[in-house]
Scaffold this active site. Structure first.
Site, mmCIF file in Angstrom:
data_model
loop_
_atom_site.group_PDB
_atom_site.id
_atom_site.type_symbol
_atom_site.label_atom_id
_atom_site.label_comp_id
_atom_site.label_asym_id
_atom_site.label_seq_id
_atom_site.Cartn_x
_atom_site.Cartn_y
_atom_site.Cartn_z
ATOM 1 N N GLU A 254 0.939 -1.182 -0.033
ATOM 2 C CA GLU A 254 -0.033 0.126 -0.018
ATOM 3 C C GLU A 254 0.934 1.339 -0.043
ATOM 4 O O GLU A 254 1.410 1.513 0.923
ATOM 5 C CB GLU A 254 -1.113 -0.068 1.377
ATOM 6 C CG GLU A 254 -2.194 0.802 1.225
ATOM 7 C CD GLU A 254 -1.806 2.397 1.442
ATOM 8 O OE1 GLU A 254 -1.633 3.002 0.391
ATOM 9 O OE2 GLU A 254 -1.774 2.681 2.369
ATOM 10 N N CYS A 288 -1.893 9.009 2.460
ATOM 11 C CA CYS A 288 -1.706 8.597 1.113
ATOM 12 C C CYS A 288 -2.821 9.166 0.023
ATOM 13 O O CYS A 288 -2.681 9.108 -1.029
ATOM 14 C CB CYS A 288 -1.096 7.362 0.927
ATOM 15 S SG CYS A 288 -2.242 6.039 1.722
#
Length: 479
Positions: A254, A288
């Site tokens: 990720e 993010c």
């Protein structure tokens, strides 16, 4: 003034349920005051070997039933709920996020552990209609999901507790064991999770905590071929290194993003401005999926920019432990210096500062930049700071094309009241998630979460992580 490092609490590695102190330590700091929260033991290569050995032995001798895993994780969620304020205080200090955001992270971690506990009872397989194949008429087939073994988990600094739960929870639920390396900047919260799992009844050896730098400890983990799978949250650069050096073993990565959000001419501009500010500057932009790029239809561009600025002016900057604070420091002054350098570079290239653009130590004031282009770092790379860029567009197809003009593909957002426009974006966005009438930053812990391109491989969310931490084992019976 920072506290004397020698007086701070000491934390050891946790291997096989034992706390191990080492000759080398590193300090975890309060990101606002600079005070030393704790001195944490740094693992050597021998410690990594020991941790993996114990994790492997524990996996080989695993006696926990699915229902026992459910009970342990459910109890862990209950204990965490009781300790919410204590854990939130640690998170606020070690990350620099506001106490409000820290409490929100704990609430999400409770949900992640609860979801993991429930999924422990739902791991199933399937019947295979093998008898329908010529020559297999007398055979019966089925497939079951089996755990992979030792999971190597590496977690980031920005949501150190909940993102750890997203790796540890599904791993335990599916019958794996874990060797976990938290981010050094935020290692103290890891001890809360270890203590909670132990109190909840998790036997020793199922989770082992090793601390130190990614370049050393992370690399040693990567080199140990007994680890069956790696799950990593962090930068695309490190993720690429893990993928290239993990061999045939599976990885879940990720990674980063520079989230695009489209505001169409028919959007609720008040909602869009509020959501983009709230979720662009949350955790000082260190997520993010933080809002980074906003593409606004030219018909409403000026109006929206005014609203965006007005919402930003309402934010309070300061001590994260003050309940009224909205923005605290970045994870370090070094990162703040980098963000400020990117802002200054963009301004030198023609960008205009609508608001913000100032630095005080590790704090960057919430910044909105206009007159930007796709060649600027603040647009084409992941800034990971409290900076939002705003660009006009004329045509929705062009806006989607601009949104997709990125090496990343984690999540995107669009604000519109037209269902056809929304569905066009859903079809054409090249991202792992599309959020409609909310910012790209939305995430529920039950949903499949993960991106494409440089944003990574695989999905998180307990149900989906369990699928990636197990393998299908096919069984054929000749009757």
């Amino acid at each position: 003034m920072p506290t004397d490092q020698t007086t701070a609490e000491r934390k050891g590695l946790i291997i096989g349920g034992q706390e191990i102190f080492t000759d080398s330590e590193f300090a975890v700091l309060d990101k606002y005051t600079g005070e030393v929260i704790a001195n944490v033991a740094k693992a050597s290569k021998e410690h990594i070997h020991q941790a993996v050995s114990i994790a492997q032995k524990t996996f080989d001798q695993d006696q926990l039933t699915p229902y026992q895993r459910y009970e342990i994780l459910k109890r862990a969620a209950e204990i965490l709920k009781e300790r919410k304020e204590k854990v939130a205080l640690t998170l606020s200090r070690e990350v620099g996020k506001t106490i409000t955001d820290a409490r929100g992270e704990v609430d999400r971690a409770i949900q992640t552990l609860t979801l993991s506990s429930e999924e422990a009872k739902r791991i199933d397989g399937e019947v295979i209609p093998i008898s329908a194949s010529p020559g297999a008429e007398n055979r019966m087939g089925y497939a079951v999901r089996a755990p992979l073994g030792v999971i190597g988990a590496i977690t980031p600094f920005n949501f150190p507790f909940n993102l750890a739960c997203h790796k540890v929870g599904p791993a335990i639920a599916s019958g794996n064991t874990v060797v976990w390396k938290p981010a050094s900047n935020t290692a103290t919260s890891a001890y809360h999770l270890i203590d909670i799992l132990q109190e909840a009844g998790l036997p020793s050896g199922y989770i082992n905590l090793v601390c130190g730098s990614g370049s050393e400890v992370g690399q040693w983990l990567l080199e140990d071929e007994r680890i069956a799978k790696y799950t990593f949250t962090g930068s695309a650069e490190v993720g690429r290194h893990i993928k290239e050096n993990s061999g045939l073993r599976p990885v879940s990565l990720e990674l980063g993003n520079n989230s695009p959000n489209i505001v169409h001419h028919d959007a609720d501009l008040d909602l869009a401005a509020k959501m983009c500010v709230l979720k662009g500057f949350n955790t000082a932009g260190q997520a993010c999926i933080s809002v980074q790029r906003i593409l606004v239809h030219s018909q409403v561009y000026d109006q929206f920019l005014d609203k965006l600025k007005a919402e930003t002016e309402l934010l309070k900057i300061g001590n994260p432990l003050d309940a009224e604070t909205n923005i605290g420091p970045l994870i370090s002054k070094k990162e703040a210096d980098r963000v400020m350098a990117w802002i200054n570079e963009a301004v030198s290239q023609g960008a205009k500062v609508v608001i913000g653009g100032k630095q005080d130590g590790a704090i960057i004031t919430p910044t909105i930049l206009s007159d930007v282009n796709h060649e600027m770092k603040v647009v084409c790379q992941e800034i990971f700071g409290p900076v939002i860029t705003v660009m006009p567009f004329e045509d929705i197809d062009d806006a989607i094309e601009q949104a997709n003009h990125s090496n990343y593909g984690l999540q995107s957002g669009i604000f519109t009241t037209n269902i056809n426009t929304a569905m066009k974006a859903v079809k054409k966005f090249r991202t792992g998630g599309v959020i409609i009438n909310d910012a790209s930053t939305f995430r529920a812990d039950a949903m499949p979460y993960g991106g494409i391109k440089d944003s990574g491989i695989g999905k998180e969310g307990p149900r989906y992580a369990i699928e990636e931490m197990t393998f299908l084992k096919t069984v054929i019976i000749n009757l």
